[in-house]
Design a protein around this motif. Sequence first.
Motif, PDB file in Angstrom:
ATOM      1  N   ARG A 254      73.658 -91.264 -11.789  1.00  0.00           N
ATOM      2  CA  ARG A 254      73.176 -92.098 -12.896  1.00  0.00           C
ATOM      3  C   ARG A 254      71.657 -92.157 -12.877  1.00  0.00           C
ATOM      4  O   ARG A 254      71.036 -92.329 -11.841  1.00  0.00           O
ATOM      5  N   GLU A 280      72.132 -86.736 -14.845  1.00  0.00           N
ATOM      6  CA  GLU A 280      71.594 -87.529 -15.959  1.00  0.00           C
ATOM      7  C   GLU A 280      70.072 -87.561 -15.946  1.00  0.00           C
ATOM      8  O   GLU A 280      69.452 -88.372 -16.630  1.00  0.00           O
ATOM      9  N   TYR A 282      68.001 -85.882 -17.287  1.00  0.00           N
ATOM     10  CA  TYR A 282      67.373 -85.648 -18.596  1.00  0.00           C
ATOM     11  C   TYR A 282      67.023 -86.947 -19.311  1.00  0.00           C
ATOM     12  O   TYR A 282      66.180 -86.970 -20.190  1.00  0.00           O
ATOM     13  N   SER A 311      76.827 -85.884 -17.990  1.00  0.00           N
ATOM     14  CA  SER A 311      76.151 -84.639 -17.625  1.00  0.00           C
ATOM     15  C   SER A 311      76.195 -83.666 -18.789  1.00  0.00           C
ATOM     16  O   SER A 311      77.225 -83.511 -19.436  1.00  0.00           O
TER      17      SER A 311
ATOM     18  N   ARG B  16      77.773 -96.287 -24.402  1.00  0.00           N
ATOM     19  CA  ARG B  16      76.697 -95.294 -24.431  1.00  0.00           C
ATOM     20  C   ARG B  16      77.037 -94.182 -25.411  1.00  0.00           C
ATOM     21  O   ARG B  16      76.198 -93.689 -26.131  1.00  0.00           O
ATOM     22  N   HIS B 445      77.998 -82.885 -25.675  1.00  0.00           N
ATOM     23  CA  HIS B 445      76.805 -82.394 -24.989  1.00  0.00           C
ATOM     24  C   HIS B 445      75.638 -82.209 -25.940  1.00  0.00           C
ATOM     25  O   HIS B 445      74.509 -82.597 -25.640  1.00  0.00           O
ATOM     26  N   LEU B 448      74.370 -85.729 -26.856  1.00  0.00           N
ATOM     27  CA  LEU B 448      73.507 -86.345 -25.842  1.00  0.00           C
ATOM     28  C   LEU B 448      72.163 -85.617 -25.761  1.00  0.00           C
ATOM     29  O   LEU B 448      71.115 -86.222 -25.571  1.00  0.00           O
ATOM     30  N   PHE B 452      68.346 -87.332 -26.330  1.00  0.00           N
ATOM     31  CA  PHE B 452      67.360 -87.512 -25.255  1.00  0.00           C
ATOM     32  C   PHE B 452      66.292 -86.435 -25.196  1.00  0.00           C
ATOM     33  O   PHE B 452      65.347 -86.569 -24.430  1.00  0.00           O
TER      34      PHE B 452
END
Lengths: 468, 456, 557
Positions: A254, A280, A282, A311, B16, B445, B448, B452
């Motif tokens: 995490r 994580e 990133y 991930s 999340r 994927h 996310l 970010f």
Amino acid sequence: MKKITTLFLTILFIATVSGSSVYAQAQKNEVLIRNATILTASRGTLQNTDILIQNGKITKIGTNLKASANAIVFDGTGKFVTPGIIDAHSHTMLDAINEISSSVTSMTNVRDVLNPTDISIYRALAGGVTTANLLHGSANPIGGQNTVVRYKFGRPVEEFVFPGAPPGIKFALGENPKRIGSNPQPGQTPRYPITRMGTMEVIRDAFIRARDYKQSWDDFRAKKTRVQPRRNLELEPLVEILEGKRLVHAHGYRSDEHLNLLLIADEFGFKIQTLQHALEAYKIAPEIAKRGTAASVFADSWSYKLEAYDSIPYNAAILWKNGVNVSINSDSDERARRLNLDAAKIMKYGGVPEEEALKMITLNPAKQLGIDKQTGSVDIGKDADLVIWTAHPFSVYSRPEITMIEGTVYFDRGRDVLQRAEIAKEREALEKLDVNKAPGSGATQPRVPSERRIEERDEADLVNGGNH
Amino acid sequence: MKITNYELRIAKSVSRIGAALLVCGLAFLNVWAQNDGSQQNQTGKAGTFAITNARIVTVSGATIENGTVVIQNGKIAAVGASVTIPANAERIDGKGLSVFPGMIDASTNLGLAEISGGVPASVDVAETGSMNANAKAYTAVNPHSSHVNVTRVNGITTVLSMPVGGLISGQATVINLNGSTQSEMGVVPNFGLVINFPRISTFGGFGGGFGAPPVEFGEAVKRRDTQIEELKKIFKDTENYARAKEAYAKDKTLPYPATNLRLEAMIPYIRGERPILFTAERERDIRGVVKFVEETRVKGVIVGGQEAWKVADGLKKNNIPVIYTNIYNLPVRDDDAYDFLFEAPSKLQQAGVRFAISTGNDGAEVRDLPYHAGLAGAYGLSKEEALKSVTLYPAQILGIANQFGSIETGKTANIVVADGDILEPRTNIKYLFINGRMLPLTSRHTELYESFKDRK
Amino acid sequence: MKIRFILPALLAVGSLFSLSASAQSYSITNARIVTVSGATIENGTVVVRDGLIESVGANLKPPADAQVFNGSGLTVYPGFFDTLTSLGMQAQAAATGRGQGGGPAAQAQTPQNVSNSNYAGGLRPEESAIDELKAGEAQFETNRNAGFTTVVTVGRSGIFNGQSAVINLAGDSVSSMVVKTPFAEHVSFTTIRGTYPSSLLGTFSALRQMLLDAQRHQELQKLYAANPVGMKRPEDDKSLETLISVLNGQMPIVFNANREIEIIRALDLAKEFNLKAIIAGGQESWKVTERLKTQKVPVLLSLNFPKRTAAASAEADPESIDVLRLRAETPKTAAKLAQAGVKFAFQSGGLTTLNDFYANAGKSVENGLSKDAAVRAMTLSAAEILGVENRLGSIEKGKIANLTVVRGDILGKDKTVTHVFVDGKLFEQKEKPATPAGGRGAAGRGTTPDAATAVSAIAAVGGNYSVTIDIPGQPLSGTFAFTQQGAILSGTIQTQLGTSPIKDGKVTAEGFTFSSSVEFGGSTIEIIVKGTVSGNQISGTIDSPQGAIPFSGTKNP
């Protein structure tokens, strides 16, 4: 003796790829790789280029290089040469991985339990791996000391240890250290910590103790105290961390947790060398980059545990774009054999350029481990840790033909294939010996036909992952 | 206590995801409107498509270096060097691109296990008990698993998902990786019965800190033999049950035979109407399967097959194909050659055994299917055979080759357009069609990633 | 086995033994005398008096008061050494039983194991064999009859096995048996269950920390003696005290190590702390001869050669080539050590069939070791490594009269140990050996009415028991299946290591004993099991080369 030990000796004395030359015994002789495509991992790709190796070091890179008459010559026409792959997270060749009895086991050192006969070493060589960072497991917030080795399979164990590699240590956050705590042996109380809160406090407490310990020595050296303090093998490595002399490799998933560790390091004034797994990372790439911390990650593993659910395979690309040194590791005897393909995936996920992706299994891990002066790229003056591939190493159809360390061949596919019949013959002869004949009746267990060899990926970081 | 913890964390995790979706929703607002609101959030768009100027790797026939594929009504309407493109077709310029049939992974647990380690609440792979013939993966496979999109965007369009555990694990399902419901995904809802062919195991069971001690070897051999007898008995019981049922159907004066769900489920399999997937790895066990198939005359398939090439004759004679799942495994014995498991597919191919290459993965890494095939390609298998081993061959083994596995007119339009060899890890997938619907190349994927990638 | 070995001896020399054993002086004449230290005397005389060798030579006249044996056709050797055993040690609880490390079962073991040590059970180097040693010579009969006169004995549990003693296999008090104590500190690279160190990693760091602590302990003591001002009084710490003599090279440290890598690890540790190391086991020591020689490390070489005991099973996987090679190479080890100039002596390595000791020494000769070197490895080399060569190990005037007299060649097939002298004491072969039952003699006596009466006085232990064997870190479940016929116990023990038949099984009023062998890691491990049955409860210990391991369990209904 391992089968491959014999093989290795044979390689030393008689084997050859071209059928005529003789391999060097150790590093005395010259080796010339001729007319290959060289992926240097530092200065781009060189077409139709030769590499001259003398005394185990790369001495020349160019065209039409001359070598002495007794040099071993590899024809690299149509083949690719890369630096040997460096696996920045491995538990290969360890007879023990975890000392789970305590939350802080910094006194332990995997150097004590290296097993140079582990067949997985040879299988990794066959995948182009020459160097590995052998880490303690992840059962403890502060685990044991690591050892960087070169896979000199068949050589004495002390020759495996990478000379001059700075010492390091394993830390671990998240599910693994707390899970060990929450599964006590019958009759035992749980081991602290069983939460991420506790994990952070274990680390903080250890460094406070280390600071006090250092003070006691400083006082003694300043003659403030008369009696020399007791040498404490648990705290000495932590003092080395505080003094910047020991590299921290911190297992975790995490991002918040890894960030909290970075904050503890800030507080105590040291640097975390690498975040391990860091799937994580990133999410906190700028924070990591700011501290000069590196990341050693899986290319695309995910979803095998809750803390690996966020991930993404773009992790390495985001980190790279933020200027973080990224390496791709295996943490697995199985996966170690195909790290070249893991690096190839990084190109696809996020558009990392070819050489940058190659660096993630060569020069970048070399930097993370502090051995980039000696290895990690094809450059003059570096040790000849090289792999000759049948095709571009990022192609799924390529395979290593030759893996050499300091100019000495430790894997030769041609030789391996030839040797199989000889091994079979040896077995036949051995089975005929009286000592190996069954008495016809007996009381002990025959070998159970197994179907799976333990493959460890993070889980094997844990204690129950088998013998690794 | 522990479970509560997990639940808390899952809740956190889900929130999340929610946040990520929110962000992604904005990013993808312009991507096709036909969303169904599921976590996948897209079911793509239907329509008529023409991929032009592309290299078409048909797999079943010659590769067309510069051709066109037309997709209409979910099918491949035309394929060739010069075909008539319907006026309403959406044209996709395939210049520099290659068109492949979608890949098929013939043994996974995809959709049955979201997080395989430490989150049992998300795992539905194994029912309790040893005889679960009636358990159907089709009824548990989660259409909204994040693994679905992650897998398909790498070019895998169809998978077999199977239950595990016990002696008879249940029935495997063949699904397309798109759909909001199981029925939208289903290709062969109940394809085959999974039997873990009894093998010698000294496993002593769980219990104690380190597990119960293993049983003695001779005992393990006996236990294996007993299990094979048990298996035969189940087959016999099924025969008797089926006979009684049929007799009653014809003659209602006979006593009414009570329904037995488990035996009922076995009937099509013992009659050879549907295949049985026997998991077996080592030579001895595979020989055991061959003998069992010979005796029972069922339609057998080997799943696993480490040493299947050593039993080539028996497999061929009984028309038993092999779904090979051992590329990403280490040779089990120290004495095995380092490439023992990489080479096995080429040995199967040389021996003339029908085979397919599969990941055998529980879901998250099914997307690596092309590299499994590619690695077999590095160790003896030709590139063409490697590609077939994840397209046409699994389609044949799964009995769906009339619809899947190659690019031929009339087949289902499961099609992948890529910028290179689809088995290469550097290759990028550019377009993806399942059942003729063009799907966006998004997944948990990419979502996310989008969330970010620009964080400062 | 042992019985068969000794019975012909009874027939051959029974008349000699019937002479008075109280004589203080003996003469063996007309014998071949292998002095080991000097040339072999083909026809000579040895005179024994007051426990010492009074004289030896070719043309000696026996003293007038000596009891004379005609040694024609016999060979006299120095008494043989077994350089690593646990003979005479009380059945110990495993190390785990003594400290906080033990699980509940282990802790329940024995109150006598309470220790005031600062260290967990298993990390207590101060424990000394002589404190555990049971006095009395009757218990050594089997070994003595087989020709052994001197052994190293030490417990086998824990990381520190404790300090060993060199003992003669005769004497009615511990003090009369002891030749040298302590001989050495013994170390096994094992772990402690449930507490630190619970892995091999921790074992090394724990050893290292204790050695460092001992160094410091010594310095503190010196400092304090010089001037106590400004420092705390150093604690009394018997564990560290013991290690100081190891650190100073006064006491050797024996590392139990068979595999090449284990030996290397031991040598590394010895080098790090400049210890006077000895390797015990040494199966693969031939791979490390250079280092052994450089570091001057001798080897107590085990004659427990790995052998295949499992029947071939068509269902099983073939054995690995490493296992096949190990079995082929092990008998060559002694010759290779000799050739490389590494000092070594033989030890039984947990063999229960002592005849295998000589048989395997003979195999070493077949594989290139000279006969002289083989005999030396059982006599003078052993004495040298143990530091008792001024008193033992050869037939010389003034040395302790430990002699083994053999008809035939000790390394050959047909041989009989006819006389054994320990400390000058001649041992008469007792008609009824106490321990090793199962031979022809015991079975023959089982039918007499007397024996039947005796049977009623012994325990009843027949039946099947589910037991837990408390191996540190890896408790093992198993089944003991006992069949009792009078005092004879037969049956099997079954664990995950396999099913093994009970050998030499015996039931007494107190309980039962038997031996057995299990295969582990390619070699056969001999174990001795002792235990008691109370109601439906069974408990006891298993002695193995790896240490004493407690077991307990219940009778299956």
